[in-house]
Design a protein around this motif. Structure first.
Motif, short mmCIF file in Angstrom:
data_model
loop_
_atom_site.label_atom_id
_atom_site.label_comp_id
_atom_site.label_asym_id
_atom_site.label_seq_id
_atom_site.Cartn_x
_atom_site.Cartn_y
_atom_site.Cartn_z
N LEU A 251 13.33 -3.90 -29.49
CA LEU A 251 13.64 -2.70 -28.72
C LEU A 251 14.20 -1.67 -29.70
O LEU A 251 15.22 -1.91 -30.34
N ILE A 252 13.52 -0.52 -29.80
CA ILE A 252 13.92 0.53 -30.73
C ILE A 252 14.51 1.68 -29.93
O ILE A 252 13.90 2.18 -28.98
N VAL A 253 15.71 2.10 -30.31
CA VAL A 253 16.40 3.22 -29.65
C VAL A 253 16.66 4.28 -30.71
O VAL A 253 17.32 4.01 -31.73
N ARG A 254 16.16 5.50 -30.47
CA ARG A 254 16.31 6.58 -31.46
C ARG A 254 16.99 7.78 -30.81
O ARG A 254 16.68 8.17 -29.68
N HIS A 345 21.00 10.96 -25.46
CA HIS A 345 19.61 11.25 -25.10
C HIS A 345 18.64 10.34 -25.89
O HIS A 345 17.80 10.83 -26.67
N PRO A 346 18.73 9.04 -25.69
CA PRO A 346 17.95 8.12 -26.52
C PRO A 346 16.47 8.09 -26.13
O PRO A 346 16.10 8.21 -24.97
N GLU A 347 15.62 7.92 -27.13
CA GLU A 347 14.21 7.61 -26.94
C GLU A 347 14.06 6.10 -27.11
O GLU A 347 14.47 5.54 -28.13
N ILE A 348 13.47 5.42 -26.12
CA ILE A 348 13.46 3.96 -26.09
C ILE A 348 12.01 3.46 -26.14
O ILE A 348 11.15 3.96 -25.41
N LEU A 349 11.76 2.48 -27.01
CA LEU A 349 10.43 1.91 -27.14
C LEU A 349 10.56 0.41 -27.39
O LEU A 349 11.37 -0.03 -28.22
N PHE A 350 9.77 -0.40 -26.66
CA PHE A 350 9.77 -1.85 -26.87
C PHE A 350 8.45 -2.26 -27.51
O PHE A 350 7.37 -1.96 -26.99
N LEU A 351 8.52 -2.96 -28.64
CA LEU A 351 7.34 -3.41 -29.37
C LEU A 351 7.27 -4.93 -29.31
O LEU A 351 8.07 -5.63 -29.96
N PRO A 352 6.35 -5.50 -28.53
CA PRO A 352 6.21 -6.96 -28.49
C PRO A 352 5.82 -7.52 -29.86
O PRO A 352 5.03 -6.91 -30.58
N GLN A 353 6.39 -8.67 -30.20
CA GLN A 353 6.09 -9.34 -31.46
C GLN A 353 5.93 -10.84 -31.20
O GLN A 353 6.57 -11.39 -30.31
N SER A 354 5.11 -11.47 -32.01
CA SER A 354 4.82 -12.90 -31.80
C SER A 354 5.40 -13.78 -32.89
O SER A 354 5.11 -14.96 -32.95
N ARG A 355 6.23 -13.23 -33.77
CA ARG A 355 6.75 -14.03 -34.88
C ARG A 355 7.78 -15.05 -34.36
O ARG A 355 8.39 -14.86 -33.31
#
Length: 389
Positions: A251-254, A345-355
């Motif tokens: 989960l990336i919060v910018r 005012h965060p921008e939120i993005l979730f990147l699925p990973q399989s590691r």
């Protein structure tokens, strides 16, 4: 000529066989010499273990012999460990006032690890060698010793007055004499309750002026006033969705130049990081937990080489026990998550990973959010919303 030829050939064969026999005997003799040396070393250790259990403990000759044996043992370890990269070990002295209880020698022998050594010197003193243990490993051993001592005192209904001191190679000395002398000079009383804080929040450190200073709290990159804090509910909601989805990912919060990352694995939090906090886990272990900087650096470099998990490597090396590492990680992740929740005012993005994440040091989101600062921030934000409406 024909009659002499077989005779000469036979003599040559006999000489060859004799030479082979001599070489075989020479190898056997070398093996016997090595076995004798190994058995002699084991016999010395067994003698030390027997004499520490109370046999002839009042004989000055026994005390002197045990002292010489332990010093020689430490000298050999100095020679061996000094050839290893980042090699270390610790020596401890344990003194008992008045008469030593009959059970105390066996108690020490059962507390040390198989790779360690405990030797009795006289009526009141014991020496302990801790294999591969630096300053933090030494404190962890004393923490375990104090806890076991409290149980033993309750069981035997006797409370001997015990003092301990320790020194580590190569930080405190590079020869047996200096290590043993410093261990004796640093003696302090072993507490009956077994409470030794191996992870003190105040970590004494030597400054370049030779003074003793204290690192009270790791530095924080930015301070956000209460009035500027954003509503953390969006980030918390995104974290809940990520953990409930069952997917592993990041989960990336910018927010402006600030970036926060939370790695979710098997519906739990593996790690969290916010760029507003400049303190890495390695810095936190040294500055706030009192860990040996050389041990932490060595483990970190090993993980960079082989791709291992940093926390698991420190546990494997004996720098931290698993419960202590879990407490340290929990405090470290909470501090990063607290700052992440403050991003405006965060921008939120979730990147699925399989590691695959090679550790079971995982935390439920509810455990991380139970920290007092994060909870107070959330309550404050919710109250502000209610008052505004």
């Amino acid at each position: 000529m024909s009659d002499r030829a077989p005779s000469i050939t036979g003599q040559i064969r006999e000489r060859i066989e004799l030479s082979r026999t001599k070489r075989a005997l020479a190898h056997e003799i070398e093996d016997l010499i090595r076995q004798k040396a190994a058995l002699g070393a084991q016999l010395q250790i067994l003698r030390g273990q027997i004499e520490q259990s109370g046999l002839d403990d009042e004989d000055p000759a026994v005390a002197e012999r045990n002292q010489r044996f332990f010093e020689a043992f430490v000298d050999r370890e100095v020679y061996r460990v000094s050839r290893e990269e980042n090699g270390r070990f610790s020596t401890l002295v344990v003194d008992v006032r008045d008469r030593v209880p009959d059970w105390f020698g066996g108690f020490l022998a059962s507390t040390v690890r198989v790779s360690d050594l405990s030797v009795r010197q006289g009526q009141h003193r014991f020496w302990i060698f801790l294999h591969g243990a630096g300053s933090l490993g030494r404190r962890l051993f004393i923490q375990r010793l104090a806890a076991n001592f409290a149980v033993a005192v309750q069981h035997h209904a006797k409370h001997p007055d015990v003092a301990w001191g320790g020194a580590s190679f190569p930080r405190d000395g590079t020869d047996a004499g200096s290590l043993l002398t410093q261990a004796v000079d640093r003696r302090e009383r072993l507490p009956i309750d077994g409470e030794i804080n191996a992870f003190a929040q105040v970590s004494p450190r030597a400054s370049r002026f030779g003074e003793r200073v204290a690192v009270l709290q790791p530095p924080v990159g930015a301070v956000v006033d209460d009035e500027d804090r954003s509503d953390p509910r969006r980030i918390i909601r995104a974290l809940h969705e990520a953990t409930l989805s069952g997917q592993s990912g990041e989960l990336i919060v910018r927010s402006g130049r600030a970036v926060g990352r939370v790695y979710v694995y098997r519906s739990k939090i593996a790690w969290a990081h916010c760029s507003m906090r400049r303190t890495s886990l390695a810095d936190y272990l040294v500055q706030s937990c009192g860990a040996d900087a050389d041990e932490v650096r060595f483990a970190f470099n090993q993980c960079r080489k082989n791709g291992g998990n940093f926390a698991e490597t420190l546990i494997e090396y004996g720098t931290f026990t698993r419960p202590d590492m879990r407490r340290v990680l929990l405090a470290h992740l909470r501090r990063h998550l607290e700052l992440l929740l403050r991003l405006d005012h965060p921008e939120i993005l979730f990147l699925p990973q399989s590691r695959v994440y090679q550790s079971d040091l995982l935390f439920p989101l509810s455990t991380l959010l139970s920290a007092a600062p994060a909870r107070a921030q959330l309550i404050s934000a919710l109250r502000a919303k209610v008052n505004a409406s």
